[in-house]
Scaffold this motif. Sequence first.
Motif, PDB file in Angstrom:
ATOM      1  N   LYS A 100      15.330  30.391  30.644  1.00 26.50           N
ATOM      2  CA  LYS A 100      14.473  30.629  29.717  1.00 26.50           C
ATOM      3  C   LYS A 100      13.798  29.197  29.229  1.00 26.50           C
ATOM      4  CE  LYS A 100      15.739  33.158  26.174  1.00 26.50           C
ATOM      5  NZ  LYS A 100      16.610  33.884  25.060  1.00 26.50           N
ATOM      6  N   GLN A 101      14.418  28.508  29.104  1.00 24.37           N
ATOM      7  CA  GLN A 101      14.285  27.049  28.614  1.00 24.37           C
ATOM      8  C   GLN A 101      13.469  26.339  29.656  1.00 24.37           C
ATOM      9  OE1 GLN A 101      14.292  25.741  25.550  1.00 24.37           O
ATOM     10  NE2 GLN A 101      15.405  27.447  24.754  1.00 24.37           N
ATOM     11  N   VAL A 102      13.611  26.314  31.034  1.00 22.78           N
ATOM     12  CA  VAL A 102      12.930  25.917  32.206  1.00 22.78           C
ATOM     13  C   VAL A 102      11.440  26.525  32.398  1.00 22.78           C
ATOM     14  CG1 VAL A 102      12.700  25.767  34.821  1.00 22.78           C
ATOM     15  CG2 VAL A 102      15.060  25.409  33.601  1.00 22.78           C
ATOM     16  N   ALA A 103      11.580  27.837  31.859  1.00 18.94           N
ATOM     17  CA  ALA A 103      10.340  28.493  32.017  1.00 18.94           C
ATOM     18  C   ALA A 103       9.421  28.130  30.743  1.00 18.94           C
ATOM     19  CB  ALA A 103      10.375  30.090  31.848  1.00 18.94           C
ATOM     20  N   ARG A 104       9.903  27.944  29.716  1.00 19.55           N
ATOM     21  CA  ARG A 104       9.256  27.374  28.417  1.00 19.55           C
ATOM     22  C   ARG A 104       8.580  25.992  28.853  1.00 19.55           C
ATOM     23  NH1 ARG A 104       6.388  28.708  24.241  1.00 19.55           N
ATOM     24  NH2 ARG A 104       6.330  27.143  22.653  1.00 19.55           N
ATOM     25  N   SER A 105       9.376  25.133  29.149  1.00 19.22           N
ATOM     26  CA  SER A 105       8.806  23.919  29.554  1.00 19.22           C
ATOM     27  C   SER A 105       7.611  23.851  30.677  1.00 19.22           C
ATOM     28  CB  SER A 105      10.082  23.111  30.241  1.00 19.22           C
ATOM     29  OG  SER A 105      10.930  22.830  29.143  1.00 19.22           O
ATOM     30  N   LEU A 106       7.628  24.665  31.671  1.00 22.93           N
ATOM     31  CA  LEU A 106       6.423  24.863  32.514  1.00 22.93           C
ATOM     32  C   LEU A 106       5.401  25.590  31.993  1.00 22.93           C
ATOM     33  CD1 LEU A 106       8.611  26.532  35.504  1.00 22.93           C
ATOM     34  CD2 LEU A 106       7.771  24.391  35.559  1.00 22.93           C
ATOM     35  N   PHE A 107       5.674  26.560  31.072  1.00 24.45           N
ATOM     36  CA  PHE A 107       4.527  26.899  30.094  1.00 24.45           C
ATOM     37  C   PHE A 107       3.866  25.883  29.339  1.00 24.45           C
ATOM     38  CE2 PHE A 107       3.090  28.674  26.208  1.00 24.45           C
ATOM     39  CZ  PHE A 107       2.251  29.515  26.662  1.00 24.45           C
ATOM     40  N   LYS A 113       2.191  30.443  36.262  1.00 22.97           N
ATOM     41  CA  LYS A 113       2.568  31.227  37.336  1.00 22.97           C
ATOM     42  C   LYS A 113       3.839  31.049  37.583  1.00 22.97           C
ATOM     43  CE  LYS A 113      -1.948  32.040  39.485  1.00 22.97           C
ATOM     44  NZ  LYS A 113      -2.881  31.991  40.815  1.00 22.97           N
ATOM     45  N   ALA A 114       4.381  29.547  37.497  1.00 24.06           N
ATOM     46  CA  ALA A 114       5.717  29.038  37.758  1.00 24.06           C
ATOM     47  C   ALA A 114       6.449  29.518  36.666  1.00 24.06           C
ATOM     48  CB  ALA A 114       5.787  27.515  37.865  1.00 24.06           C
ATOM     49  N   ALA A 115       6.063  29.679  35.536  1.00 27.32           N
ATOM     50  CA  ALA A 115       6.911  30.028  34.173  1.00 27.32           C
ATOM     51  C   ALA A 115       7.313  31.567  34.478  1.00 27.32           C
ATOM     52  CB  ALA A 115       6.030  29.864  33.061  1.00 27.32           C
ATOM     53  N   ILE A 116       6.182  32.431  34.931  1.00 28.20           N
ATOM     54  CA  ILE A 116       6.346  33.640  35.273  1.00 28.20           C
ATOM     55  C   ILE A 116       7.416  33.996  36.251  1.00 28.20           C
ATOM     56  CG2 ILE A 116       5.439  35.973  35.893  1.00 28.20           C
ATOM     57  CD1 ILE A 116       2.509  34.962  35.060  1.00 28.20           C
ATOM     58  N   GLU A 117       7.607  33.172  37.253  1.00 31.72           N
ATOM     59  CA  GLU A 117       8.573  33.468  38.414  1.00 31.72           C
ATOM     60  C   GLU A 117       9.995  33.114  37.586  1.00 31.72           C
ATOM     61  OE1 GLU A 117       7.538  30.960  41.551  1.00 31.72           O
ATOM     62  OE2 GLU A 117       5.757  31.817  42.170  1.00 31.72           O
ATOM     63  N   VAL A 118      10.045  32.137  36.828  1.00 32.31           N
ATOM     64  CA  VAL A 118      11.576  31.767  36.475  1.00 32.31           C
ATOM     65  C   VAL A 118      11.796  32.789  35.348  1.00 32.31           C
ATOM     66  CG1 VAL A 118      12.611  29.768  35.210  1.00 32.31           C
ATOM     67  CG2 VAL A 118      10.957  29.337  36.586  1.00 32.31           C
ATOM     68  N   TYR A 119      10.873  33.273  34.468  1.00 33.11           N
ATOM     69  CA  TYR A 119      11.001  34.495  33.299  1.00 33.11           C
ATOM     70  C   TYR A 119      11.704  35.525  34.134  1.00 33.11           C
ATOM     71  CZ  TYR A 119       9.599  31.952  29.191  1.00 33.11           C
ATOM     72  OH  TYR A 119       9.386  31.273  28.001  1.00 33.11           O
ATOM     73  N   ASN A 120      10.978  35.779  35.268  1.00 37.09           N
ATOM     74  CA  ASN A 120      11.362  37.172  36.042  1.00 37.09           C
ATOM     75  C   ASN A 120      12.720  37.011  36.379  1.00 37.09           C
ATOM     76  OD1 ASN A 120       9.053  38.804  35.660  1.00 37.09           O
ATOM     77  ND2 ASN A 120       7.979  37.482  37.315  1.00 37.09           N
ATOM     78  N   GLU A 121      13.078  35.844  36.755  1.00 30.15           N
ATOM     79  CA  GLU A 121      14.622  35.551  37.320  1.00 30.15           C
ATOM     80  C   GLU A 121      15.589  35.662  36.212  1.00 30.15           C
ATOM     81  OE1 GLU A 121      17.028  32.147  39.685  1.00 30.15           O
ATOM     82  OE2 GLU A 121      14.902  31.967  39.560  1.00 30.15           O
ATOM     83  N   ALA A 122      15.053  34.957  34.947  1.00 32.62           N
ATOM     84  CA  ALA A 122      15.744  35.162  33.923  1.00 32.62           C
ATOM     85  C   ALA A 122      16.228  36.632  33.435  1.00 32.62           C
ATOM     86  CB  ALA A 122      15.317  34.516  32.570  1.00 32.62           C
ATOM     87  N   ALA A 123      15.027  37.437  33.625  1.00 30.27           N
ATOM     88  CA  ALA A 123      15.026  39.062  33.179  1.00 30.27           C
ATOM     89  C   ALA A 123      15.934  39.572  33.874  1.00 30.27           C
ATOM     90  CB  ALA A 123      13.762  39.565  33.324  1.00 30.27           C
ATOM     91  N   ARG A 124      16.277  39.172  35.369  1.00 29.78           N
ATOM     92  CA  ARG A 124      17.288  39.849  36.180  1.00 29.78           C
ATOM     93  C   ARG A 124      18.608  39.421  35.862  1.00 29.78           C
ATOM     94  NH1 ARG A 124      13.345  38.779  40.242  1.00 29.78           N
ATOM     95  NH2 ARG A 124      14.326  36.514  40.678  1.00 29.78           N
ATOM     96  N   ASN A 135       7.477  36.411  26.046  1.00 28.75           N
ATOM     97  CA  ASN A 135       6.967  35.183  26.631  1.00 28.75           C
ATOM     98  C   ASN A 135       6.228  35.648  28.114  1.00 28.75           C
ATOM     99  OD1 ASN A 135       7.997  33.760  24.880  1.00 28.75           O
ATOM    100  ND2 ASN A 135       9.975  33.192  25.524  1.00 28.75           N
ATOM    101  N   LEU A 136       6.972  36.291  28.864  1.00 27.21           N
ATOM    102  CA  LEU A 136       6.199  36.936  30.080  1.00 27.21           C
ATOM    103  C   LEU A 136       4.859  37.534  29.554  1.00 27.21           C
ATOM    104  CD1 LEU A 136       8.800  39.022  32.462  1.00 27.21           C
ATOM    105  CD2 LEU A 136       7.358  37.094  32.948  1.00 27.21           C
ATOM    106  N   GLY A 137       4.898  38.186  28.739  1.00 26.73           N
ATOM    107  CA  GLY A 137       3.535  38.755  28.195  1.00 26.73           C
ATOM    108  C   GLY A 137       2.453  37.760  27.660  1.00 26.73           C
ATOM    109  N   VAL A 138       2.705  36.605  27.168  1.00 30.42           N
ATOM    110  CA  VAL A 138       2.261  35.383  26.812  1.00 30.42           C
ATOM    111  C   VAL A 138       1.592  34.611  28.036  1.00 30.42           C
ATOM    112  CG1 VAL A 138       1.989  33.362  25.553  1.00 30.42           C
ATOM    113  CG2 VAL A 138       3.337  35.117  24.416  1.00 30.42           C
ATOM    114  N   CYS A 139       2.656  34.674  28.984  1.00 27.44           N
ATOM    115  CA  CYS A 139       2.155  33.999  30.150  1.00 27.44           C
ATOM    116  C   CYS A 139       1.079  34.782  30.921  1.00 27.44           C
ATOM    117  CB  CYS A 139       3.207  33.905  30.980  1.00 27.44           C
ATOM    118  SG  CYS A 139       4.572  32.372  30.430  1.00 27.44           S
ATOM    119  N   TYR A 140       1.218  36.029  31.018  1.00 28.90           N
ATOM    120  CA  TYR A 140       0.367  36.868  31.554  1.00 28.90           C
ATOM    121  C   TYR A 140      -1.255  36.635  30.826  1.00 28.90           C
ATOM    122  CZ  TYR A 140       3.536  38.945  34.919  1.00 28.90           C
ATOM    123  OH  TYR A 140       4.494  39.401  35.911  1.00 28.90           O
TER     124      TYR A 140
END
Length: 497
Positions: A100-107, A113-124, A135-140
């Motif tokens: 989540k923190q990696v994705a937040r920094s990418l955001f 788009k890179a943040a969305i990929e990491v958030y999806n991995e965190a969601a799994r 946060n996925l919704g915000v990125c979209y």
Amino acid sequence: MSRFFCALLHTYIDAFLLSAAPDLPILERRNWLIHLHYIRKDYETCKAIIKEQLHETQGMCEYAVYVQALIMRLEGKIQQSLELFQSCAILNPKSSDNLKQVARSLFLLGKHKAAIEVYNEAARLNQKDWEISHNLGVCYIYTKDFKSAEEQLNLALQLNKHDLTYMMLGKIHLLQGDTEKAIDVYKSAVEFSPENTELLTTLGLLYMQLGKYQKAFEHLGNSLTYDPNNFKAILAAGSMMQTHGDYDVAMNKYRVAAYSVPESPPLWNNIGMCFFGKKKYVAAISCLKRANYLSPFDWKILYNLGLVHLTMQQYASAFLLLQIYPSDLRLLLFTLTNLDDADNGRRSHEQAVLLDESNPLVNLNFAVFLYNQGDKKAALLQLQEMERKVNAQVENNSNTDFDPELVEMAQKLGTALQAGENLYWSKLGKDSKTSQRSSSSKPSSSQQPLGTNQALGQAMSSAAGYSKSMQITAEPEADVSSAPSPPTEQLIVAVQG
């Protein structure tokens, strides 16, 4: 003696606690101290302890690296924080918090788009975390994929209702131009959090845009009940009163807002237009110039300042200000006419006709201008083009409620050009004679020669909706606001983020 025994007792207790405390692994033994200094915001001491801890553990302490990355982000070093969070993810790949923190920094770096990929991995790794879905919704939203954004935000609300999620979901509907759905979302948000002043204010502003002033006033009043110094709600309520001509009441509201935000450009813009409504033009110019000093590139303020100069018949000053926002050429055309600049006036009229291909009033203004210049043939062509647009609107049953002054001017111009009695506006002019006119001290356009500037001024002011409508722009959030449509008269700013 009692102090001595108390100190001795505390010493024995500390010694007992130290002896009873479990031995922590070397990787984690300073984590409590790092956490203590971090929550105290003593970042320099915290970084020194982290440095010692990482030196002892050869960089293998996950928590120390994690807190160091958080501090880096707070200091604005987003790229460095991203690298440290990635190190945490390597040390503990099964932690959704690290991802989540990696994705937040990418955001924050704009790599959505890179943040969305990491958030999806965190969601799994953690499917019950509402923050990931939010946060996925915000990125979209930033990638303009509104459908996916709406799905993720609705999922976040199912997991855990939160004010911020409601606001972002409402923002999606506003970006798509669906105000009704946005209002439904904010109504649900207010039911969940009835004391959230930001939600109440936003809902009030949306009702204002729809012209539902009673509901707007109700929600703005509730917002001010919970927070009497809420600047946005005060400014919105004042602008609504100002729209209805209650200038004194609006000024009282603005006086309260001036104490909390004395350097607000929208506030001084609205105060200036209150003075304009009360016909105190010098005071209006002073307030608008202060607003312009605070926000030099705000076209609304410059437009209003040009409008006041135009009312005071200071045409040169009005021209310099109105030309800054040339998409609305109606008042600018009137200014050029009064400056006796026929060449630029004609070119501006031609440009206005090109910019607005559906509004028949633009052609009427051009026809009156050409008639005043003695070009009756070209004036007749513009009158016929106006007639074509009017007939098209009548067939589509849209925008057929025309100002009586314009109907009378069109009829008078048609008679002068011998256009015949079969014109739609000629028939409409005959029917409008039976309608009641509001009392006014100004002479009507039928009492003026068609070729005078005053008759042209009346046609221009009617075409611009002069003294009839006020546009209120509302921006619930800095990045929620949609582009305002071209103004028709004085601009009252309800909220500016």
